[in-house]
Design an enzyme around this catalytic site. Structure first.
Site, short mmCIF file in Angstrom:
data_model
loop_
_atom_site.label_atom_id
_atom_site.label_comp_id
_atom_site.label_asym_id
_atom_site.label_seq_id
_atom_site.Cartn_x
_atom_site.Cartn_y
_atom_site.Cartn_z
N ALA A 1 39.53 160.02 -27.18
CA ALA A 1 39.46 160.12 -25.71
C ALA A 1 38.57 158.84 -25.13
O ALA A 1 38.24 158.47 -25.68
CB ALA A 1 39.12 161.57 -25.27
N GLY B 1 40.28 162.06 -29.89
CA GLY B 1 41.69 162.98 -29.53
C GLY B 1 42.74 161.73 -29.83
O GLY B 1 44.16 162.19 -29.56
N GLU C 1 44.73 164.03 -32.14
CA GLU C 1 45.28 165.59 -31.69
C GLU C 1 46.47 165.23 -31.83
O GLU C 1 47.91 165.71 -31.30
CB GLU C 1 44.40 165.77 -30.20
CG GLU C 1 42.90 166.60 -30.93
CD GLU C 1 41.91 166.65 -29.72
OE1 GLU C 1 41.69 165.58 -29.03
OE2 GLU C 1 41.90 167.75 -29.70
N GLU D 1 34.12 164.47 -32.30
CA GLU D 1 33.40 164.67 -31.79
C GLU D 1 31.94 165.00 -31.40
O GLU D 1 31.00 165.15 -30.35
CB GLU D 1 34.47 165.90 -30.94
CG GLU D 1 36.12 165.85 -30.20
CD GLU D 1 36.68 165.01 -31.00
OE1 GLU D 1 36.46 165.12 -32.28
OE2 GLU D 1 37.71 165.01 -30.90
N1 CAA Z 1 36.50 155.86 -25.06
C1 CAA Z 1 36.03 154.56 -24.98
N2 CAA Z 1 35.27 153.36 -25.32
C2 CAA Z 1 35.16 153.07 -26.56
C3 CAA Z 1 35.81 154.13 -27.43
C4 CAA Z 1 36.28 155.65 -26.51
N3 CAA Z 1 36.99 156.30 -27.45
N4 CAA Z 1 36.08 154.06 -28.99
C5 CAA Z 1 34.88 152.82 -28.84
N5 CAA Z 1 35.45 152.22 -27.48
C6 CAA Z 1 34.45 150.70 -26.40
C7 CAA Z 1 33.03 150.76 -27.54
O1 CAA Z 1 32.14 151.17 -26.33
C8 CAA Z 1 33.07 149.20 -27.28
O2 CAA Z 1 33.09 149.07 -26.10
P1 CAA Z 1 32.03 147.70 -26.20
O3 CAA Z 1 32.64 146.13 -26.95
O4 CAA Z 1 32.39 146.92 -24.54
O5 CAA Z 1 30.60 147.43 -26.30
C9 CAA Z 1 34.50 148.78 -27.97
O6 CAA Z 1 35.83 149.92 -28.22
C10 CAA Z 1 34.16 148.65 -29.58
O7 CAA Z 1 33.50 149.59 -30.31
P2 CAA Z 1 32.56 149.84 -31.75
O8 CAA Z 1 31.78 147.89 -31.35
O9 CAA Z 1 32.36 150.83 -31.51
O10 CAA Z 1 33.61 148.28 -32.49
P3 CAA Z 1 34.05 149.31 -34.39
O11 CAA Z 1 35.32 148.95 -34.90
O12 CAA Z 1 32.40 148.95 -35.02
O13 CAA Z 1 34.31 150.55 -34.48
C11 CAA Z 1 35.52 153.42 -33.54
C12 CAA Z 1 35.04 151.31 -34.44
C13 CAA Z 1 35.14 153.72 -35.04
C14 CAA Z 1 36.49 153.38 -32.61
C15 CAA Z 1 33.60 153.22 -33.10
O14 CAA Z 1 34.00 153.28 -31.45
C16 CAA Z 1 33.88 155.13 -32.57
O15 CAA Z 1 33.68 155.59 -33.49
N6 CAA Z 1 34.69 155.43 -31.71
C17 CAA Z 1 34.65 156.03 -30.72
C18 CAA Z 1 35.00 156.90 -31.88
C19 CAA Z 1 35.59 158.89 -30.55
O16 CAA Z 1 33.91 158.95 -31.23
N7 CAA Z 1 36.51 159.44 -30.97
C20 CAA Z 1 36.53 160.86 -30.00
C21 CAA Z 1 36.27 160.61 -28.58
S1 CAA Z 1 36.20 162.43 -27.90
C22 CAA Z 1 37.54 162.62 -28.06
O17 CAA Z 1 38.65 162.26 -28.42
C23 CAA Z 1 37.63 164.21 -27.29
C24 CAA Z 1 38.68 165.40 -27.27
O18 CAA Z 1 39.36 165.67 -27.86
C25 CAA Z 1 40.19 164.30 -25.70
#
Ligand code: CAA
Ligand code: NAI
Length: 709
Positions: free
Chosen positions: A63, A107, A110, A130
């Site tokens: 998400a 997500g 999911e 999450e």
């Molecule tokens: N939402 C919004 N922005 C996100 C994002 C997300 N899920 N994941 C990454 N970004 C953004 C970061 O903030 C960053 O933005 P900036 O360049 O503006 O700083 C950009 O994307 C790149 O991210 P990283 O610097 O972290 O890139 P990376 O290549 O080192 O890592 C990643 C990539 C492993 C996907 C890491 O970003 C990460 O772990 N993201 C979060 C994953 C996560 O927690 N997902 C679950 C979300 S909650 C959910 O999904 C609930 C549900 O059930 C619906």
């Protein structure tokens, strides 16, 4: 369809591509776009099956986390609303095959679970992370995942947040096939295999959900583990509850329960704090006066001076990132000791299953030990990690200035010394920078990057990028004594000693902080690192203390008795051969005696007072650092404390925590401590200003550029 989603045909197979850079998050418009594309493709009679794939290097990272902030801050109403879209995809009468490369997280996973088949490239990472944001899966993940992988593994994935690789995902039943070679071609071929077969909906499966009798001990053990391992945290317990609901309730009712638990977590202070930590960790690499496009210097070969505790650990960090490194010390015995420690640490990682023996052998080949500077001439960067004395550092930097090639980065791992003074001994202060790793360097994620007065922007940008390559969170800090982390830690450990001197038992001080959420208590931390370290620092910098300020004395006496902590078997605690701590009755007797001799009245001190005095001493110093510009943002300080000092992420870091308590309340408590305990508690001017103006640390913006000393 929306701008984020497009579809094309490869003969009888529709290929739907999700394109929302940088990570294909499920921002508003993305789930809607997928559903619309699925509907269009379904209505095309020539299409037999559908493939869903992410553009770029990754599938979907989950998400859009920014939307959660909008929800909890009241900027947006309702919910993220992915769940209903996934039901529509799952109800597609034609098979939908997900092709996963890179990340399928939150997500994203999911979405994959709601599709009928899943294939993945060998680099894929599939996870429900999450909990790292203080929440649980909110789009049916807690209901579908146990149906695919079983209750036990679903609990593990949802409570640890750790992703699994493609091979493991296949073993678990989470994916149907690992595709070697071109993923899209493999997914299209797979789609042709399943076209025309009956649709299997994950939500209708129950074969892996287990019986109540089988599940009862699994849930009991999971809850017991969560209570111990995730003290005070609500999301892991909520994830277990939601998965239990999957085993007891029909799918739609289970989803309602998931939604209730999801909201409970999302609107908690814990989740807000963890989401702050997520964004703060990414913000640290953005430096106001350094453009994103700043050209970077190539760092393909590294060199390290000093093969001791830190030098050896840093060599491992480089080798783990695939960077060849020359490691120099003064005599063969020191080098042998250094290499033996590296080998021992790697052997431990193999034993714990973190690395394979082959992997370690490859890493060891990248570390070349040496007694001469010959190997340094070809290195792009050197990190100095010799003993912590200025004359020695100056001597080493003068030598490095001579032997390193033009343009090479000269970094020091000093934890207390002035980077500008070190830089001044070279002909190229613009190439000199601090790279302050934390011990053990191969484990701790934090790296303070210390900006000298003359450090060039290219060097800073390169080091920030290098930090990521090395798997560290690099935070740029100014050049002040102790930099950011240790400068704040000083009043924190000093206050712990005052508390003991006033009558709190060492165990009570440590326990109060551990119960509050710190990974370790301050006195146990002292014992771990060696009480002689801060003893030496106290002695060396005594002349810089405010005249007339109260000084702690008990720890100095322990050091003078030879009680240096774990390494001597006794410090604040006593230690057995396995370094297990226990209370030492000798200490309580000594503390009472010394307090009486010094005329210090001892009293009962509550856990609440211990926590306030400890955490607010961090906040007060943090406020000074922020105001003086040695940290760019409150979030940078929080990132340092969460990644380097065991501060609980679910409290957001000291500055975020102070904002949640309210700067006014924190100011009032600190003012009370000031009246009671004297000048060391003088409130920081910024704290006073925020208390008066109603502002927060998070919103504080300093006008000037970063201070350097
Ligand atoms: N939402 C919004 N922005 C996100 C994002 C997300 N899920 N994941 C990454 N970004 C953004 C970061 O903030 C960053 O933005 P900036 O360049 O503006 O700083 C950009 O994307 C790149 O991210 P990283 O610097 O972290 O890139 P990376 O290549 O080192 O890592 C990643 C990539 C492993 C996907 C890491 O970003 C990460 O772990 N993201 C979060 C994953 C996560 O927690 N997902 C679950 C979300 S909650 C959910 O999904 C609930 C549900 O059930 C619906
Ligand atoms: P250490 O005592 O374990 O290792 C220092 C090494 O440097 C020894 O092997 C010594 O032989 C070698 N050495 C000394 N002079 C040398 C020279 N002229 N050329 C080559 N090698 C030389 O020390 P440690 O703990 O590794 O600390 C190193 C630096 O890292 C210090 O500046 C320290 O402040 C800093 N630091 C230490 C941390 C810790 O927890 N130990 C944490 C963060 C930084």
């Amino acid at each position: 369809m929306t701008d984020f989603v497009r579809w094309t045909k490869q003969q009888d197979i529709a290929v739907i591509t999700i394109d929302n850079p940088p990570v294909n998050a499920l921002s508003p418009g993305v789930p809607e776009g997928i559903v619309a594309a699925v509907a269009e493709a379904e209505s095309d009679r020539s299409v037999k099956a559908l493939v869903l794939i992410g553009a770029g290097k990754s599938f979907i990272a989950g998400a859009d986390i920014k939307e959660f902030v909008k929800l909890t801050s009241g900027q947006r109403r309702g919910d993220i609303g992915i769940l209903a879209h996934l039901l529509k995809i799952e109800d597609s009468p034609k098979p939908v095959v997900v092709a996963i490369q890179g990340n399928a997280l939150g997500g994203g996973l999911e979405v994959a679970q709601a599709c009928h088949y899943r294939v993945a490239a060998s680099d894929a990472r599939l996870g429900q992370p999450e909990v790292n944001l203080g929440i649980i899966p909110g789009a049916g993940g807690t209901q579908r995942l146990p149906r695919l992988v079983g209750v036990e593994r679903a609990i593990e994935m949802c409570t640890t947040g750790r992703p699994v690789g493609a091979t493991e995902a296949a073993q678990l039943g989470l994916i149907d096939r690992v595709v070697a070679g071109d993923l899209l071609a493999g997914a299209v071929a797979f789609a042709r295999e399943v076209a025309g077969k009956p649709i299997r909906k994950t939500r209708e499966r129950s074969d892996r959900l287990g019986t109540p009798e089988q599940n009862a001990p699994i849930f009991a053990a999971a809850r017991e583990n969560a209570r111990k391992k995730y003290r005070n945290q609500i999301c892991q317990m909520a994830a277990i509850d939601a998965i239990e609901a999957a085993t007891r309730l029909p799918f739609d009712k289970g989803c309602q329960e998931e939604r209730r638990l999801f909201d409970h977590c999302l609107y908690s202070e814990q989740s807000k704090a963890q989401i702050h930590v997520f964004f703060a960790e990414r913000e640290v690499s953005k430096i106001p006066d350094i453009p994103k496009e700043m050209p970077l210097l190539a760092v393909d070969r590294m060199a390290i001076v000093g093969a001791g505790t830190m030098g050896g650990g840093i060599a491992m960090v480089c080798a783990n990132a695939g960077v060849p490194v020359a490691l120099k010390d003064t005599d063969p015995a020191a080098l042998d000791r250094g290499l033996a420690t590296i080998e021992k640490n790697y052997a431990m990682s193999v034993k714990r299953g973190r690395f394979t023996r082959e992997y370690v052998d490859e890493r060891l080949k990248l570390i070349k030990t040496t007694l001469s500077y010959d190997d340094f001439a070809s290195a792009d960067m050197v990190i100095e990690a010799v003993f912590e004395t200025m004359p020695l550092k100056k001597q080493v930097f003068a030598e490095l200035d001579r032997v390193m090639k033009k343009g090479a980065i000269l970094a020091s791992n000093t934890s207390t010394l002035n980077i500008d003074e070190i830089a001044a001994t070279t002909s190229r202060p613009e190439s000199v920078i601090g790279m302050h790793f934390f011990s053990p360097a191969n484990v701790m994620r934090l790296l303070e990057i210390v900006r000298g007065r003359r450090t060039s922007k290219e060097v800073i940008a390169t080091c920030l990028q290098l930090a990521r390559r090395l798997g560290k969170v690099g935070v740029l800090v100014g050049n002040c004594r102790g930099f950011v982390g240790n400068r704040m830690f000083l009043p924190y450990i000093r206050e712990a000693q005052f508390l003991v001197e006033e009558g709190a038992a060492p165990e009570a001080v440590d326990q109060a902080l551990v119960d509050w959420g710190m990974a370790m208590g301050p006195l146990a931390v002292g014992d771990l690192g060696g009480l002689d370290v801060s003893y030496r620092i106290r002695k060396e910098y005594r002349h810089l203390e405010k005249p007339g300020a109260r000084q702690p004395f008990v720890e100095d006496r322990l050091v003078e008795m030879g009680r240096l902590g774990q390494k001597t078997g006794a410090g604040w605690y006593k230690y057995d051969a396995e370094r297990r701590a226990s209370s030492d009755p000798e200490i309580s007797g000594l503390l009472r005696k010394w307090a009486a001799e010094s005329g210090l009245a001892q009293r009962q001190i509550s856990a609440e007072e211990i926590v306030e005095r400890e955490i607010y001493s961090l906040v007060n110093e943090g406020a000074r650092i922020l105001e003086e510009g040695y940290a760019l943002r409150a979030g940078d300080i929080d990132t340092i404390y969460v990644n380097g000092y065991g501060f609980p992420a679910y409290r957001g870091g000291p500055m975020w925590y102070a904002d949640t308590v309210g700067p006014k309340k924190v100011y009032e408590r600190i003012s009370a401590f000031h009246r009671q305990h004297g000048m060391l508690w003088e409130p920081a001017p910024l704290l006073e200003e925020l208390a008066t103006s109603g502002g927060t640390f998070a919103n504080f913006q300093r006008a000037a550029a970063q201070a350097t000393d």
